[in-house]
Design a protein around this motif. Structure first.
Motif, PDB file in Angstrom:
ATOM      1  N   LEU A 172       0.865  -1.175   0.000  1.00 32.70           N
ATOM      2  CA  LEU A 172       0.000   0.000   0.000  1.00 32.70           C
ATOM      3  C   LEU A 172       0.901   1.224   0.000  1.00 32.70           C
ATOM      4  O   LEU A 172       1.792   1.327   0.840  1.00 32.70           O
ATOM      5  CB  LEU A 172      -0.905   0.007   1.233  1.00 32.70           C
ATOM      6  CG  LEU A 172      -1.774   1.251   1.418  1.00 32.70           C
ATOM      7  CD1 LEU A 172      -2.879   1.302   0.371  1.00 32.70           C
ATOM      8  CD2 LEU A 172      -2.384   1.275   2.831  1.00 32.70           C
ATOM      9  N   ASN A 173       0.696   2.121  -0.934  1.00 34.40           N
ATOM     10  CA  ASN A 173       1.467   3.354  -1.027  1.00 34.40           C
ATOM     11  C   ASN A 173       0.574   4.557  -0.739  1.00 34.40           C
ATOM     12  O   ASN A 173      -0.571   4.607  -1.215  1.00 34.40           O
ATOM     13  CB  ASN A 173       2.061   3.503  -2.426  1.00 34.40           C
ATOM     14  CG  ASN A 173       3.070   2.429  -2.725  1.00 34.40           C
ATOM     15  OD1 ASN A 173       4.179   2.458  -2.240  1.00 34.40           O
ATOM     16  ND2 ASN A 173       2.668   1.440  -3.513  1.00 34.40           N
ATOM     17  N   VAL A 174       1.122   5.474   0.031  1.00 30.35           N
ATOM     18  CA  VAL A 174       0.406   6.720   0.283  1.00 30.35           C
ATOM     19  C   VAL A 174       1.372   7.859  -0.020  1.00 30.35           C
ATOM     20  O   VAL A 174       2.464   7.924   0.560  1.00 30.35           O
ATOM     21  CB  VAL A 174      -0.102   6.829   1.733  1.00 30.35           C
ATOM     22  CG1 VAL A 174      -0.975   8.088   1.886  1.00 30.35           C
ATOM     23  CG2 VAL A 174      -0.881   5.590   2.136  1.00 30.35           C
ATOM     24  N   ASN A 175       0.996   8.726  -0.938  1.00 27.88           N
ATOM     25  CA  ASN A 175       1.813   9.880  -1.316  1.00 27.88           C
ATOM     26  C   ASN A 175       1.338  11.134  -0.610  1.00 27.88           C
ATOM     27  O   ASN A 175       0.194  11.208  -0.129  1.00 27.88           O
ATOM     28  CB  ASN A 175       1.724  10.103  -2.827  1.00 27.88           C
ATOM     29  CG  ASN A 175       2.359   8.990  -3.610  1.00 27.88           C
ATOM     30  OD1 ASN A 175       3.386   8.446  -3.214  1.00 27.88           O
ATOM     31  ND2 ASN A 175       1.741   8.621  -4.719  1.00 27.88           N
ATOM     32  N   ALA A 176       2.227  12.121  -0.566  1.00 27.67           N
ATOM     33  CA  ALA A 176       1.880  13.455  -0.038  1.00 27.67           C
ATOM     34  C   ALA A 176       1.124  13.340   1.281  1.00 27.67           C
ATOM     35  O   ALA A 176      -0.010  13.821   1.414  1.00 27.67           O
ATOM     36  CB  ALA A 176       1.055  14.220  -1.077  1.00 27.67           C
ATOM     37  N   LEU A 177       1.758  12.708   2.243  1.00 24.33           N
ATOM     38  CA  LEU A 177       1.111  12.408   3.515  1.00 24.33           C
ATOM     39  C   LEU A 177       0.546  13.656   4.196  1.00 24.33           C
ATOM     40  O   LEU A 177       1.163  14.730   4.201  1.00 24.33           O
ATOM     41  CB  LEU A 177       2.095  11.716   4.459  1.00 24.33           C
ATOM     42  CG  LEU A 177       2.399  10.252   4.133  1.00 24.33           C
ATOM     43  CD1 LEU A 177       3.623   9.776   4.903  1.00 24.33           C
ATOM     44  CD2 LEU A 177       1.187   9.380   4.444  1.00 24.33           C
ATOM     45  N   LEU A 178      -0.626  13.459   4.785  1.00 27.77           N
ATOM     46  CA  LEU A 178      -1.275  14.487   5.590  1.00 27.77           C
ATOM     47  C   LEU A 178      -1.348  14.008   7.038  1.00 27.77           C
ATOM     48  O   LEU A 178      -1.268  12.805   7.307  1.00 27.77           O
ATOM     49  CB  LEU A 178      -2.702  14.736   5.072  1.00 27.77           C
ATOM     50  CG  LEU A 178      -2.850  15.154   3.615  1.00 27.77           C
ATOM     51  CD1 LEU A 178      -4.313  15.231   3.229  1.00 27.77           C
ATOM     52  CD2 LEU A 178      -2.153  16.479   3.361  1.00 27.77           C
ATOM     53  N   LEU A 179      -1.517  14.976   7.948  1.00 26.17           N
ATOM     54  CA  LEU A 179      -1.634  14.602   9.360  1.00 26.17           C
ATOM     55  C   LEU A 179      -2.757  13.585   9.569  1.00 26.17           C
ATOM     56  O   LEU A 179      -2.646  12.674  10.388  1.00 26.17           O
ATOM     57  CB  LEU A 179      -1.894  15.844  10.209  1.00 26.17           C
ATOM     58  CG  LEU A 179      -0.797  16.897  10.254  1.00 26.17           C
ATOM     59  CD1 LEU A 179      -1.217  18.061  11.157  1.00 26.17           C
ATOM     60  CD2 LEU A 179       0.524  16.316  10.726  1.00 26.17           C
ATOM     61  N   GLY A 180      -3.835  13.737   8.805  1.00 23.73           N
ATOM     62  CA  GLY A 180      -5.004  12.871   8.936  1.00 23.73           C
ATOM     63  C   GLY A 180      -4.784  11.458   8.450  1.00 23.73           C
ATOM     64  O   GLY A 180      -5.655  10.602   8.636  1.00 23.73           O
ATOM     65  N   ASP A 181      -3.632  11.192   7.850  1.00 18.20           N
ATOM     66  CA  ASP A 181      -3.323   9.823   7.421  1.00 18.20           C
ATOM     67  C   ASP A 181      -2.780   8.996   8.578  1.00 18.20           C
ATOM     68  O   ASP A 181      -2.565   7.789   8.428  1.00 18.20           O
ATOM     69  CB  ASP A 181      -2.300   9.833   6.273  1.00 18.20           C
ATOM     70  CG  ASP A 181      -2.847  10.486   5.015  1.00 18.20           C
ATOM     71  OD1 ASP A 181      -2.039  11.070   4.255  1.00 18.20           O
ATOM     72  OD2 ASP A 181      -4.080  10.424   4.789  1.00 18.20           O
TER      73      ASP A 181
END
Lengths: 114, 112
Positions: free
Chosen positions: A76-85
């Motif tokens: 699983l990849n998550v780009n441009a992480l946000l605090l809400g992630d």
């Protein structure tokens, strides 16, 4: 037999970074699903993969992507992480994506975004 | 999960029975599950019930299903301190992904 395994167990990232989480299903299981569990809530469905094909996608932005490999493991990849992630990311496997098949969960990867 | 609702908290004395309730909305759901989550851990499957059943018993666990009211309950007999955890009910959707829709969880506290 080993259950569903996930790596890493914990991860700390900063906003804007990218992260890759890994999952190995139970031996013989060909279907992998990803869920996000924010603190205090139930898990929410992100993706399901079967035979390397995406079979379902939850209500998550395009920053989230996944893939499944020939050995049925998944990333699983998550780009441009946000605090809400920041959440516990759970992987579940089943023999096939079928009504009668039970999903078994791994221990999760706890992601903290600062 | 907005489609599956659970009460947030339940406190019982050790040795008593615990009953955790859940309501769901998708009338086409055919399998309903109970998972247990201990602090810092993943989800452990406890039991499940198929929609053509009213009741299922597995050792100390009894699941009751009322399809008309879309109500599911989990009864834990002789509750022990080790049963303290968060309990999630989940319904399986019948689209191609057969994804699980979870409630927000019920925190069970067992007092000695």
């Amino acid at each position: 037999d080993a259950g569903v395994t996930q790596s890493p167990t914990h991860l700390i990232k900063t906003r804007g970074q990218q992260v890759t989480l890994r999952c190995s299903p139970i031996s013989g299981h060909k279907s992998v699903s990803w869920y996000q569990q924010v603190l205090g809530q139930g898990p929410q469905f992100i993706f399901q993969y079967y035979e390397k094909e995406e079979r379902g996608r939850g209500n998550f932005p395009d920053r989230f992507s996944a893939r499944q490999f020939p050995n049925y493991s998944s990333e699983l990849n998550v780009n441009a992480l946000l605090l809400g992630d920041s959440a516990l990311y759970l992987c579940a496997s089943s023999l096939v994506p079928d009504l009668q098949e039970t999903q078994y969960f791994g221990p999760g990867t706890r992601l903290l975004v600062l | 999960g907005e489609d599956v609702e659970q009460s947030l908290f339940l406190s019982v004395r050790e040795g008593d029975s615990s009953v955790i309730n859940c309501t769901y909305t998708d009338s086409s759901s055919t399998y309903l599950y109970w998972y247990k989550q201990e602090p810092g851990a993943g989800l452990q499957l406890l039991t499940y019930i198929f929609s053509n059943m009213d009741m299922k018993q597995d050792q100390r666990l009894t699941v009751l299903l009322n399809k008309k009211d879309k109500h599911l309950s989990l009864r834990i007999a002789d509750t022990q301190t080790g049963d303290s955890a968060i309990y999630f009910c989940a319904e399986k959707r019948t689209d191609s992904s057969y994804k699980l829709i979870f409630g927000s969880g019920t925190r069970l506290l067992v007092r000695p």
